[in-house]
Design a protein around this motif. Structure first.
Motif, PDB file in Angstrom:
ATOM      1  N   PHE A 172       0.867  -1.118   0.019  1.00 52.09           N
ATOM      2  CA  PHE A 172      -0.056   0.067  -0.074  1.00 52.09           C
ATOM      3  C   PHE A 172       0.823   1.218  -0.013  1.00 52.09           C
ATOM      4  N   GLU A 173       1.991   1.427   0.716  1.00 54.18           N
ATOM      5  CA  GLU A 173       2.963   2.340   0.901  1.00 54.18           C
ATOM      6  C   GLU A 173       3.677   2.701  -0.525  1.00 54.18           C
ATOM      7  N   ALA A 174       3.965   1.699  -1.093  1.00 51.81           N
ATOM      8  CA  ALA A 174       4.586   1.954  -2.479  1.00 51.81           C
ATOM      9  C   ALA A 174       3.637   2.262  -3.388  1.00 51.81           C
ATOM     10  N   PHE A 175       2.395   1.875  -3.436  1.00 48.70           N
ATOM     11  CA  PHE A 175       1.261   2.303  -4.278  1.00 48.70           C
ATOM     12  C   PHE A 175       0.883   3.795  -4.042  1.00 48.70           C
ATOM     13  N   THR A 176       0.889   4.015  -2.917  1.00 49.16           N
ATOM     14  CA  THR A 176       0.838   5.543  -2.315  1.00 49.16           C
ATOM     15  C   THR A 176       1.766   6.395  -2.860  1.00 49.16           C
ATOM     16  N   LEU A 177       3.162   6.030  -2.740  1.00 51.17           N
ATOM     17  CA  LEU A 177       4.227   6.903  -3.373  1.00 51.17           C
ATOM     18  C   LEU A 177       3.890   7.023  -4.594  1.00 51.17           C
ATOM     19  N   ASP A 178       4.029   5.990  -5.569  1.00 51.27           N
ATOM     20  CA  ASP A 178       3.702   6.119  -7.202  1.00 51.27           C
ATOM     21  C   ASP A 178       2.672   7.079  -7.362  1.00 51.27           C
TER      22      ASP A 178
END
Ligand code: C2E
Ligand code: MG
Ligand code: MG
Ligand code: MG
Length: 302
Positions: A277-283
């Motif tokens: 989820f965190e990687a998705f948010t950054l992207d």
């Protein structure tokens, strides 16, 4: 195991059924098996949270909903609809719910220290049994203090079913927490015990359009009418509104057209482990920001 006993609803209150019906015998045994599986799951720490992004038109990913998953050693991943009812029935939802709230608040603390995540809210589902359990609001306040989070980053999702019984007690707990700064969202709105008169007396921050209305939104005029009504109602009552179960760009566009600017659904993101989820948010938010600056750039050129 002994410690879990204190949470549990008395046996006699539940299995007080004739023992002569073989079908019922089987069901009782299955329930007993499930109950002992659930106790093991608590002791062995088999529960954990997945996170699903909540996205807004203007600000990209604005938060997440925490969704419980049971990683059963033999059966693999088990989804909450298959075990939450029994957790509630047995009272085991109390220790499991406390762990969920603990883990969620710990996650909020972590996010608070990372600029890209520091504005995120986390929505956590709570059932009536939890909310009405002695000491619920104190437990929440302790977590908020211990993890030094802003209470407004924590959003508790309740459903209308919570108001079937003990309306006054429920509202009292909600008011106490809302005054403390914790937010409330009314989940699955429109599918349950819908009485509009209680809406005005609840300290809500958000209505959540149920996914059953979103599912056939493009084909079904009445789903559009209902969704529109929920959006207007939320606007009039100064609540925020979010649609769940958004699976396509067309659904998002139609929701946007009727004034709903916050979304959750597979079209954007599927529930996943925190790091995903965190990687998705950054992207997602980095694209959002660069879209925005391009627009700003155009604006300047004119
Ligand atoms: P809910 O709170 O209404 O959560 C939304 C459900 O819709 C989740 O199912 C989510 O995975 C699913 N969903 C999300 N996007 C889409 C989509 O685009 N299409 C479709 N068809 N479904 C989508 P999940 O995770 O299986 O949870 C089911 C229910 O279990 C939740 O409904 C909630 O009522 C309950 N639940 C989940 N986690 C917890 C928890 O930690 N505590 C409590 N008390 N209940 C929980
Ligand atoms: Mg929910
Ligand atoms: Mg829902
Ligand atoms: Mg639901």
């Amino acid at each position: 195991q002994a410690e879990l006993a204190m949470y549990k609803v008395k046996e006699s209150g539940r299995n007080n059924i004739s023992f002569y019906d073989p079908q019922m015998q089987i069901e009782i045994l299955q329930r007993k098996q499930m109950e002992s599986d659930l106790e093991h799951a608590i002791i062995n720490d088999e529960f954990s949270l997945f996170y699903q992004a909540q996205v807004s038109n203007n600000n990209g990913v604005i938060g997440a909903e925490a969704l419980l998953r049971w990683f059963h050693p033999k059966q693999g991943i088990i989804y909450p609809d298959n075990f939450i009812p029994q957790l509630e029935e047995t009272g085991l939802i109390i220790p499991v719910g406390e762990k969920i709230l603990h883990d969620g608040c710990q996650k909020l603390q972590l996010w608070a220290n990372i600029p890209e995540f520091s504005q995120l809210t986390l929505s956590i589902n709570v059932s009536a049994v939890q909310l009405l359990h002695e000491g619920f609001s104190d437990y929440i306040k302790q977590l908020v203090a211990r993890f030094e989070i802003k209470p407004g980053r924590l959003k508790l999702e309740i459903t209308e079913s919570i108001f079937i019984e003990n309306i006054d007690a429920t509202i009292a707990v909600m008011n106490e927490l809302a005054n403390y700064g914790v937010l409330f969202s009314l989940d699955d709105f429109g599918t349950g015990f819908s009485s509009l008169c209680y809406l005005k007396s609840l300290p809500l921050a958000q209505l959540k359009i149920d996914k059953s209305f979103v599912k056939d939104l493009l084909e079904d005029e009445s789903d559009i009418a209902i969704s529109k009504t929920i959006v207007n109602l939320a606007n009039s009552l100064k609540f925020n509104v979010i649609a769940e179960g958004v699976e396509s760009a067309e659904q998002q566009a139609l929701l946007q057209q009727i004034g709903c600017n916050n979304y959750q659904g597979y079209y954007f993101h599927r529930p996943a482990e925190a790091h995903e989820f965190e990687a998705f948010t950054l992207d997602y938010n980095s694209h959002k920001v660069s879209d925005q600056s391009q627009e700003d750039g155009l604006g300047l050129a004119h």
